[in-house]
Motif scaffolding. Structure first.
Motif, PDB file in Angstrom:
ATOM      1  N   LEU A 157       1.002  -1.277   0.078  1.00  0.00           N
ATOM      2  CA  LEU A 157       0.010  -0.053  -0.121  1.00  0.00           C
ATOM      3  C   LEU A 157       1.020   1.293   0.130  1.00  0.00           C
ATOM      4  O   LEU A 157       0.421   1.971   0.536  1.00  0.00           O
ATOM      5  CB  LEU A 157      -0.903   0.014   1.282  1.00  0.00           C
ATOM      6  CG  LEU A 157      -1.978  -0.913   1.180  1.00  0.00           C
ATOM      7  CD1 LEU A 157      -2.922  -1.197   2.703  1.00  0.00           C
ATOM      8  CD2 LEU A 157      -3.055  -0.530   0.158  1.00  0.00           C
ATOM      9  N   ASP A 160      -0.306   5.915  -3.705  1.00  0.00           N
ATOM     10  CA  ASP A 160      -1.550   6.352  -3.563  1.00  0.00           C
ATOM     11  C   ASP A 160      -2.761   5.686  -4.380  1.00  0.00           C
ATOM     12  O   ASP A 160      -3.797   5.888  -4.238  1.00  0.00           O
ATOM     13  CB  ASP A 160      -1.637   8.049  -3.721  1.00  0.00           C
ATOM     14  CG  ASP A 160      -1.073   8.504  -4.915  1.00  0.00           C
ATOM     15  OD1 ASP A 160      -0.670   7.587  -5.873  1.00  0.00           O
ATOM     16  OD2 ASP A 160      -0.716   9.663  -5.186  1.00  0.00           O
ATOM     17  N   THR A 161      -2.071   5.023  -5.617  1.00  0.00           N
ATOM     18  CA  THR A 161      -3.160   4.236  -6.321  1.00  0.00           C
ATOM     19  C   THR A 161      -3.180   2.921  -5.771  1.00  0.00           C
ATOM     20  O   THR A 161      -4.189   2.291  -6.493  1.00  0.00           O
ATOM     21  CB  THR A 161      -2.276   4.178  -7.852  1.00  0.00           C
ATOM     22  OG1 THR A 161      -1.002   3.573  -7.535  1.00  0.00           O
ATOM     23  CG2 THR A 161      -2.072   5.539  -8.317  1.00  0.00           C
ATOM     24  N   ASP A 162      -2.625   2.430  -4.734  1.00  0.00           N
ATOM     25  CA  ASP A 162      -2.857   1.172  -4.208  1.00  0.00           C
ATOM     26  C   ASP A 162      -4.185   1.072  -3.294  1.00  0.00           C
ATOM     27  O   ASP A 162      -4.220   2.273  -2.554  1.00  0.00           O
ATOM     28  CB  ASP A 162      -1.543   0.654  -3.378  1.00  0.00           C
ATOM     29  CG  ASP A 162      -0.146   0.422  -4.050  1.00  0.00           C
ATOM     30  OD1 ASP A 162      -0.593   0.098  -5.020  1.00  0.00           O
ATOM     31  OD2 ASP A 162       0.795   0.625  -3.560  1.00  0.00           O
ATOM     32  N   ASP A 163      -4.892   0.224  -3.372  1.00  0.00           N
ATOM     33  CA  ASP A 163      -6.402   0.168  -2.496  1.00  0.00           C
ATOM     34  C   ASP A 163      -6.726  -1.101  -2.388  1.00  0.00           C
ATOM     35  O   ASP A 163      -6.484  -2.147  -3.021  1.00  0.00           O
ATOM     36  CB  ASP A 163      -7.197   0.893  -3.235  1.00  0.00           C
ATOM     37  CG  ASP A 163      -8.183   1.619  -2.467  1.00  0.00           C
ATOM     38  OD1 ASP A 163      -8.478   1.491  -1.154  1.00  0.00           O
ATOM     39  OD2 ASP A 163      -9.221   2.610  -2.840  1.00  0.00           O
ATOM     40  N   ASP A 164      -7.653  -1.220  -1.558  1.00  0.00           N
ATOM     41  CA  ASP A 164      -7.988  -2.512  -1.000  1.00  0.00           C
ATOM     42  C   ASP A 164      -9.253  -2.352   0.002  1.00  0.00           C
ATOM     43  O   ASP A 164      -9.365  -1.217   0.830  1.00  0.00           O
ATOM     44  CB  ASP A 164      -6.980  -3.326  -0.065  1.00  0.00           C
ATOM     45  CG  ASP A 164      -7.125  -4.914   0.230  1.00  0.00           C
ATOM     46  OD1 ASP A 164      -7.204  -5.586  -0.598  1.00  0.00           O
ATOM     47  OD2 ASP A 164      -7.675  -5.097   1.394  1.00  0.00           O
ATOM     48  N   VAL A 167      -8.640  -0.651   3.690  1.00  0.00           N
ATOM     49  CA  VAL A 167      -8.489   0.676   3.866  1.00  0.00           C
ATOM     50  C   VAL A 167      -9.641   1.331   4.510  1.00  0.00           C
ATOM     51  O   VAL A 167      -9.749   2.392   5.126  1.00  0.00           O
ATOM     52  CB  VAL A 167      -7.888   1.441   2.549  1.00  0.00           C
ATOM     53  CG1 VAL A 167      -7.859   2.777   2.832  1.00  0.00           C
ATOM     54  CG2 VAL A 167      -6.658   0.661   2.274  1.00  0.00           C
ATOM     55  N   ASP A 168     -10.998   0.592   4.186  1.00  0.00           N
ATOM     56  CA  ASP A 168     -12.191   1.186   4.395  1.00  0.00           C
ATOM     57  C   ASP A 168     -12.477   0.767   5.662  1.00  0.00           C
ATOM     58  O   ASP A 168     -12.570  -0.517   6.189  1.00  0.00           O
ATOM     59  CB  ASP A 168     -13.260   0.714   3.546  1.00  0.00           C
ATOM     60  CG  ASP A 168     -14.451   1.198   3.894  1.00  0.00           C
ATOM     61  OD1 ASP A 168     -14.688   2.031   4.977  1.00  0.00           O
ATOM     62  OD2 ASP A 168     -15.358   0.731   3.044  1.00  0.00           O
ATOM     63  N   ARG A 211      -6.544   7.750  -1.242  1.00  0.00           N
ATOM     64  CA  ARG A 211      -6.342   6.522  -2.246  1.00  0.00           C
ATOM     65  C   ARG A 211      -7.527   6.884  -2.985  1.00  0.00           C
ATOM     66  O   ARG A 211      -8.559   6.625  -2.368  1.00  0.00           O
ATOM     67  CB  ARG A 211      -6.170   5.346  -1.317  1.00  0.00           C
ATOM     68  CG  ARG A 211      -5.013   5.229  -0.614  1.00  0.00           C
ATOM     69  CD  ARG A 211      -5.112   3.934   0.202  1.00  0.00           C
ATOM     70  NE  ARG A 211      -3.899   3.999   1.135  1.00  0.00           N
ATOM     71  CZ  ARG A 211      -2.672   3.612   0.760  1.00  0.00           C
ATOM     72  NH1 ARG A 211      -2.199   3.167  -0.541  1.00  0.00           N
ATOM     73  NH2 ARG A 211      -1.665   3.507   1.578  1.00  0.00           N
ATOM     74  N   GLY A 212      -7.466   6.942  -4.377  1.00  0.00           N
ATOM     75  CA  GLY A 212      -8.519   6.855  -5.127  1.00  0.00           C
ATOM     76  C   GLY A 212      -9.631   7.961  -5.053  1.00  0.00           C
ATOM     77  O   GLY A 212     -10.893   7.490  -5.222  1.00  0.00           O
ATOM     78  N   ARG A 214     -10.361   8.968  -2.235  1.00  0.00           N
ATOM     79  CA  ARG A 214     -10.983   8.855  -0.915  1.00  0.00           C
ATOM     80  C   ARG A 214      -9.975   9.083   0.521  1.00  0.00           C
ATOM     81  O   ARG A 214      -8.720   8.845   0.160  1.00  0.00           O
ATOM     82  CB  ARG A 214     -11.322   7.372  -0.912  1.00  0.00           C
ATOM     83  CG  ARG A 214     -12.201   6.953   0.528  1.00  0.00           C
ATOM     84  CD  ARG A 214     -13.197   5.798   0.104  1.00  0.00           C
ATOM     85  NE  ARG A 214     -12.115   4.656  -0.361  1.00  0.00           N
ATOM     86  CZ  ARG A 214     -11.533   3.749  -0.022  1.00  0.00           C
ATOM     87  NH1 ARG A 214     -11.474   3.750   1.384  1.00  0.00           N
ATOM     88  NH2 ARG A 214     -10.828   2.954  -0.623  1.00  0.00           N
ATOM     89  N   VAL A 216      -8.152   8.561   3.706  1.00  0.00           N
ATOM     90  CA  VAL A 216      -7.800   7.387   4.260  1.00  0.00           C
ATOM     91  C   VAL A 216      -7.919   7.556   5.810  1.00  0.00           C
ATOM     92  O   VAL A 216      -7.490   8.721   6.278  1.00  0.00           O
ATOM     93  CB  VAL A 216      -6.284   7.137   3.954  1.00  0.00           C
ATOM     94  CG1 VAL A 216      -5.747   5.867   4.957  1.00  0.00           C
ATOM     95  CG2 VAL A 216      -5.959   6.693   2.781  1.00  0.00           C
TER      96      VAL A 216
END
Length: 358
Positions: A157, A160-164, A167-168, A211-212, A214, A216
């Motif tokens: 991660l 800043d393009t890494d997401d999963d 993270v939420d 991230r994306g 959104r 964090v």
């Protein structure tokens, strides 16, 4: 139960594939899989090699499965485990056991009341050299433990393009990096030394604030200083944004007579430090019986993470029909991890030392 354990898996992602391989390699049968929709259940069954795809959780629980493996996002663990326990099924639940300590305590109590075997895959316990380190501390070879230090670093991660979904916080809970990997280190240090972390101060870091598109809300890294119930002190760095580190769990135990160091990315050796001579103990060569039990291939043929998972599932299966093998991580250990996580979050929020709930 039949002679062969029949297992069901809830979920169809990466961790489900790890569990599925371990079930088969441990002599069990992957009887059924259920995912979020019947279509996804069918796809997961084909991917994992299950005998059948269940159309719903109720259908899976009504089947002949002996043990249910919960491999879904963190926020779904509690309702799935409650349903499995209510159906009288043994349970393997991915960590964190619950998104907070209260949830984990409820699940632990329910499993105990139902009399089912309930385990959490703290699988780094199953490296043979980890068992060797534990035996050396327990028999006094290492001497009194003074300092404990190390890290668990990842890089998946870092951008800043890494997401999963982790993270939420709605899916993963209020802690990410620590609840996901920091708890593995804390479980391992307590398992190896017999010490319990009683008090800590922590700082959490959001290194990538967006991230994306959104914001964090969960931590990318955590720094922890702690004390134990037997007078040792320690420190830990946890990160999911350290470039080049994939799963670098490193633990050092400094004792009065020797130091021990374990590196999960090089798990075939245990470093033993002395005043005059440093040594490397090779897995499979003159090990303590507690370590030799988990050496399943000759020295020089590397064992790794999947082998640990296989051993964990095999020991879970053994516990279904008899006494639990030594060192099997249970829901009590999963509850312990959520309490350490809660203390880290509280300390980071307050900027103060806090006690870890016992």
């Amino acid at each position: 139960m039949t002679d062969r354990i029949r297992a069901g898996i809830v979920g169809g992602g990466f961790m489900a594939t790890v569990h599925a391989r371990a079930i088969r390699r441990s002599g069990g049968i992957l009887s059924a899989v259920v995912a979020s929709t019947p279509q996804r259940s069918q796809a997961a069954a084909e991917l994992l090699g299950a005998e059948s795809a269940a159309e719903s959780l109720d259908q899976l629980l009504d089947s002949d499965v002996d043990v249910v493996h919960v491999c879904t996002p963190n926020a779904t663990h509690a309702p799935l485990v409650r349903a499995a326990v209510a159906a009288g099924k043994h349970v393997v639940c991915e960590k964190p056991l619950g998104v907070d300590a209260a949830e984990a305590a409820d699940l632990t109590a329910r499993a105990a009341d139902a009399g089912v075997t309930a385990t959490v895959p703290f699988v780094y316990r199953f490296y043979p050299v980890v068992r060797e380190a534990r035996a050396r501390v327990a028999d006094g070879t290492t001497g009194d433990v003074r300092l404990l230090h190390g890290s668990y670093l990842q890089d998946w991660l870092a951008l800043d393009t890494d997401d999963d979904w982790r993270v939420d916080p709605a899916a993963g809970g209020p802690s990410r990096a620590f609840a996901d990997i920091g708890v593995h280190w804390c479980d391992l240090v307590e398992f190896v030394t017999g010490h319990r972390i009683t008090r800590l101060t922590a700082r959490t870091v959001v290194a990538v604030p967006e991230r994306g598109g959104r914001r964090v809300e969960t931590e990318d890294a955590a720094l922890v200083v702690f004390e134990t119930d037997r007078g040792a002190v320690g420190n830990l760095t946890v990160s999911q944004v350290s470039q080049g580190r994939k799963n670098r769990l490193q633990l050092t135990v400094d004792g009065a007579a020797e130091s021990l160091a374990f590196d999960q990315e090089a798990p075939e050796t245990l470093w033993i430090g002395g005043r005059e001579v440093n040594r490397q103990l090779l897995r499979g060569t003159g090990e303590h019986p507690a370590a030799a039990r988990y050496s399943v291939v000759p020295a020089g043929h590397p064992q790794g993470y999947q082998d640990c998972f296989d051993a964990f599932v095999a020991d879970t299966h053994a516990a279904l029909g008899g006494p639990a093998p030594d060192g099997l991580p249970t829901f009590a250990d999963g509850l312990r991890a959520t309490r350490v996580t809660a203390a880290v979050l509280e300390s980071a929020s307050r900027g103060a030392w806090v006690d870890v709930a016992s």
